[in-house]
Design a protein around this motif. Structure first.
Motif, PDB file in Angstrom:
ATOM      1  N   THR A  94       9.678   5.109  -2.397  1.00 18.46           N
ATOM      2  CA  THR A  94       8.440   4.945  -1.957  1.00 18.46           C
ATOM      3  C   THR A  94       8.086   4.586  -0.666  1.00 18.46           C
ATOM      4  OG1 THR A  94       8.566   3.310  -4.063  1.00 18.46           O
ATOM      5  CG2 THR A  94       6.557   2.744  -2.329  1.00 18.46           C
ATOM      6  N   VAL A  95       6.975   5.620  -0.378  1.00 14.66           N
ATOM      7  CA  VAL A  95       6.678   5.828   0.938  1.00 14.66           C
ATOM      8  C   VAL A  95       5.249   4.788   1.181  1.00 14.66           C
ATOM      9  CG1 VAL A  95       5.997   7.159   2.972  1.00 14.66           C
ATOM     10  CG2 VAL A  95       7.618   8.000   1.165  1.00 14.66           C
ATOM     11  N   ARG A  96       5.467   4.160   2.086  1.00 15.60           N
ATOM     12  CA  ARG A  96       4.021   3.272   2.557  1.00 15.60           C
ATOM     13  C   ARG A  96       3.345   3.787   3.793  1.00 15.60           C
ATOM     14  NH1 ARG A  96       8.225  -0.044   0.729  1.00 15.60           N
ATOM     15  NH2 ARG A  96       9.107  -0.066   2.723  1.00 15.60           N
ATOM     16  N   ALA A  97       2.285   3.123   3.712  1.00 14.38           N
ATOM     17  CA  ALA A  97       1.279   3.882   4.678  1.00 14.38           C
ATOM     18  C   ALA A  97       1.831   3.475   6.221  1.00 14.38           C
ATOM     19  CB  ALA A  97      -0.291   3.091   4.761  1.00 14.38           C
ATOM     20  N   GLY A  98       1.759   4.720   7.026  1.00 16.01           N
ATOM     21  CA  GLY A  98       2.267   4.419   8.369  1.00 16.01           C
ATOM     22  C   GLY A  98       3.640   4.671   8.523  1.00 16.01           C
ATOM     23  N   GLU A  99       4.471   4.861   7.467  1.00 16.72           N
ATOM     24  CA  GLU A  99       5.817   5.212   7.685  1.00 16.72           C
ATOM     25  C   GLU A  99       6.084   6.733   7.964  1.00 16.72           C
ATOM     26  OE1 GLU A  99       9.240   3.112   5.103  1.00 16.72           O
ATOM     27  OE2 GLU A  99       7.483   3.840   3.669  1.00 16.72           O
ATOM     28  N   PHE A 100       7.152   6.843   8.941  1.00 17.39           N
ATOM     29  CA  PHE A 100       7.765   8.206   8.916  1.00 17.39           C
ATOM     30  C   PHE A 100       9.174   8.274   8.502  1.00 17.39           C
ATOM     31  CE2 PHE A 100       7.257  11.409  12.552  1.00 17.39           C
ATOM     32  CZ  PHE A 100       8.324  12.531  11.892  1.00 17.39           C
ATOM     33  N   VAL A 101       9.060   8.719   7.029  1.00 21.78           N
ATOM     34  CA  VAL A 101      10.394   8.954   6.477  1.00 21.78           C
ATOM     35  C   VAL A 101      10.868  10.220   6.731  1.00 21.78           C
ATOM     36  CG1 VAL A 101      11.335   9.041   4.071  1.00 21.78           C
ATOM     37  CG2 VAL A 101       9.649   7.273   4.489  1.00 21.78           C
ATOM     38  N   THR A 102      11.968  10.347   7.099  1.00 22.73           N
ATOM     39  CA  THR A 102      13.083  11.638   7.192  1.00 22.73           C
ATOM     40  C   THR A 102      13.733  11.640   6.051  1.00 22.73           C
ATOM     41  OG1 THR A 102      14.253  10.384   8.827  1.00 22.73           O
ATOM     42  CG2 THR A 102      12.715  11.713   9.718  1.00 22.73           C
ATOM     43  N   ILE A 103      13.900  12.707   5.381  1.00 21.45           N
ATOM     44  CA  ILE A 103      14.988  13.318   4.323  1.00 21.45           C
ATOM     45  C   ILE A 103      16.046  13.993   4.885  1.00 21.45           C
ATOM     46  CG2 ILE A 103      15.269  13.912   2.128  1.00 21.45           C
ATOM     47  CD1 ILE A 103      12.293  13.242   1.755  1.00 21.45           C
ATOM     48  N   ASP A 147       0.800  -1.166   0.053  1.00 23.16           N
ATOM     49  CA  ASP A 147       0.046   0.093   0.222  1.00 23.16           C
ATOM     50  C   ASP A 147       0.776   1.217   0.054  1.00 23.16           C
ATOM     51  OD1 ASP A 147       0.844  -0.732   2.300  1.00 23.16           O
ATOM     52  OD2 ASP A 147      -0.792  -0.356   3.780  1.00 23.16           O
ATOM     53  N   PRO A 148       1.478   1.563  -1.268  1.00 23.47           N
ATOM     54  CA  PRO A 148       2.179   2.649  -1.088  1.00 23.47           C
ATOM     55  C   PRO A 148       1.479   3.910  -1.055  1.00 23.47           C
ATOM     56  CG  PRO A 148       2.333   1.545  -3.487  1.00 23.47           C
ATOM     57  CD  PRO A 148       1.459   0.779  -2.329  1.00 23.47           C
ATOM     58  N   ILE A 149       1.880   4.949  -0.589  1.00 24.16           N
ATOM     59  CA  ILE A 149       1.218   6.413  -0.591  1.00 24.16           C
ATOM     60  C   ILE A 149       1.897   7.279  -1.618  1.00 24.16           C
ATOM     61  CG2 ILE A 149       0.641   8.296   0.818  1.00 24.16           C
ATOM     62  CD1 ILE A 149      -0.927   6.152   2.217  1.00 24.16           C
ATOM     63  N   ILE A 150       2.932   7.330  -1.481  1.00 19.18           N
ATOM     64  CA  ILE A 150       3.881   8.172  -2.256  1.00 19.18           C
ATOM     65  C   ILE A 150       4.843   7.021  -3.274  1.00 19.18           C
ATOM     66  CG2 ILE A 150       5.777   9.910  -2.686  1.00 19.18           C
ATOM     67  CD1 ILE A 150       4.480  10.822   0.197  1.00 19.18           C
ATOM     68  N   GLU A 151       4.602   7.223  -4.390  1.00 19.39           N
ATOM     69  CA  GLU A 151       5.639   6.746  -5.548  1.00 19.39           C
ATOM     70  C   GLU A 151       6.433   7.577  -6.300  1.00 19.39           C
ATOM     71  OE1 GLU A 151       3.586   2.704  -7.018  1.00 19.39           O
ATOM     72  OE2 GLU A 151       2.188   4.132  -6.504  1.00 19.39           O
ATOM     73  N   VAL A 152       7.530   7.403  -6.045  1.00 17.11           N
ATOM     74  CA  VAL A 152       8.416   8.626  -7.152  1.00 17.11           C
ATOM     75  C   VAL A 152       9.424   7.610  -7.609  1.00 17.11           C
ATOM     76  CG1 VAL A 152      10.408  10.171  -6.858  1.00 17.11           C
ATOM     77  CG2 VAL A 152       8.110  10.484  -5.422  1.00 17.11           C
ATOM     78  N   GLU A 153       9.340   7.937  -9.057  1.00 15.41           N
ATOM     79  CA  GLU A 153      10.397   7.049  -9.564  1.00 15.41           C
ATOM     80  C   GLU A 153      10.954   7.734 -10.838  1.00 15.41           C
ATOM     81  OE1 GLU A 153       8.675   3.636 -11.582  1.00 15.41           O
ATOM     82  OE2 GLU A 153       7.673   2.997  -9.437  1.00 15.41           O
ATOM     83  N   ASN A 154      12.334   7.778 -10.841  1.00 15.45           N
ATOM     84  CA  ASN A 154      13.283   8.273 -11.833  1.00 15.45           C
ATOM     85  C   ASN A 154      12.780   9.707 -11.984  1.00 15.45           C
ATOM     86  OD1 ASN A 154      12.372   5.275 -13.219  1.00 15.45           O
ATOM     87  ND2 ASN A 154      14.442   5.768 -12.449  1.00 15.45           N
ATOM     88  N   LEU A 155      12.663  10.409 -10.733  1.00 17.33           N
ATOM     89  CA  LEU A 155      12.275  11.861 -10.884  1.00 17.33           C
ATOM     90  C   LEU A 155      13.521  12.836 -11.355  1.00 17.33           C
ATOM     91  CD1 LEU A 155      10.316  14.099 -10.338  1.00 17.33           C
ATOM     92  CD2 LEU A 155      10.836  13.743  -7.798  1.00 17.33           C
ATOM     93  N   THR A 156      13.461  13.510 -12.191  1.00 17.80           N
ATOM     94  CA  THR A 156      14.474  14.548 -12.234  1.00 17.80           C
ATOM     95  C   THR A 156      13.737  15.921 -12.326  1.00 17.80           C
ATOM     96  OG1 THR A 156      15.979  13.130 -13.361  1.00 17.80           O
ATOM     97  CG2 THR A 156      16.150  15.402 -13.894  1.00 17.80           C
TER      98      THR A 156
END
Ligand code: ADP
Ligand code: ADP
Length: 228
Positions: free
Chosen positions: A29-38, A1-10
């Motif tokens: 790819t960010v899935r539901a419930g994740e806490f992704v830090t950049i 259940d990906p919430i955000i899908e970024v592929e080969n983004l330029t």
């Protein structure tokens, strides 16, 4: 259940004299419930990435999907919090939070109930009528956070939300942010130039480097390292 899908983004920013490659072939790819830090230094494309996901910046190459659909314009079902989220100086805490409901035409009673819950969750009880200038920086950021969460967005995007705070307040906000994430189950993507902050908050940490903006490493703390 990906919430955000970024592929080969330029993403290139062109001017008459030069071209900046803000993002170079980024996939995430960010899935539901994740806490992704950049995390990454200034100029590595962190803000650009968040804005693209929010649909605020057109003109990219590659794939950006939110909830399974291509992002082609500003997205409504997200919450956004910035380093200096503007609070209306003449409005109290509760009314600043309810601004989100007014902008979205939410049911008033539902919005009020939800605002009161968030006020309690973030320790702002007793400050409902206080004006922004009567609050500490940390409290102001909590108001902004409540406002970003009022409509129960499926994903919360935060760009250096605690960057303007002093070190101690920032640490307190990190503890609080972690608790709010656990209690609400919101999917969060948070951008920071502070590696310790990224490591403390993230269930997954994405490290970027500049010129051109690239993902150089992805870390998942708590998972055993297979090389050991
Ligand atoms: P970060 O958030 O990691 O500091 P940014 O996403 O703000 O990085 O910027 C990445 C690169 O893209 C930088 O070199 C920046 O100058 C450039 N950039 C960002 N936005 C624009 C814009 N609107 N026009 C031109 N260049 C931009
Ligand atoms: P924060 O708690 O927002 O990280 P502070 O350390 O400045 O920042 O505030 C600690 C506590 O002091 C707050 O939770 C609040 O209870 C109280 N406080 C801060 N500012 C004010 C204020 N202007 N008026 C009343 N109480 C305040």
């Amino acid at each position: 259940d990906p919430i955000i899908e970024v592929e080969n983004l330029t993403m290139r920013f062109r001017s008459k004299r030069s071209e900046t490659v803000a993002l170079d072939d980024v996939s995430l790819t960010v899935r539901a419930g994740e806490f992704v830090t950049i995390a990454g230094p200034s100029g590595c494309g962190k803000s650009t990435l968040l804005k693209l996901v929010a649909g605020l910046t057109p003109g990219f190459e590659g794939k950006v999907h939110l909830y399974g659909a291509p992002v082609t314009r500003p997205q409504r079902d997200i919450g956004f919090a910035f380093q200096r989220s503007a609070l209306l100086e003449w409005r109290g805490v509760r009314k600043n939070i309810l601004l989100q409901a007014e902008m979205r035409g939410m049911d008033r009673r539902l919005a009020q109930r939800r605002a009161d819950h968030l006020i309690e969750l973030t320790g702002l009880t007793g400050f409902e009528k206080a004006l922004p200038h009567e609050l500490s920086g940390g409290m102001q950021q909590r108001v902004a956070l409540c406002r970003a969460l009022l409509h129960e967005p499926r994903v919360l995007l935060m760009d250096e939300p605690f960057g303007a705070l002093d070190a101690l307040t920032r640490e307190q906000m990190n503890v609080e942010m972690n608790r709010i994430w656990r209690e609400t189950g919101t999917t969060v993507v948070l951008v920071t130039h502070s590696v310790p902050e990224a490591v403390y908050l993230g269930s997954r940490i994405v490290v970027m480097s500049p010129r051109p903006g690239r993902i150089v490493e992805t870390l998942e703390p708590g998972l055993p390292d297979e090389r050991d």
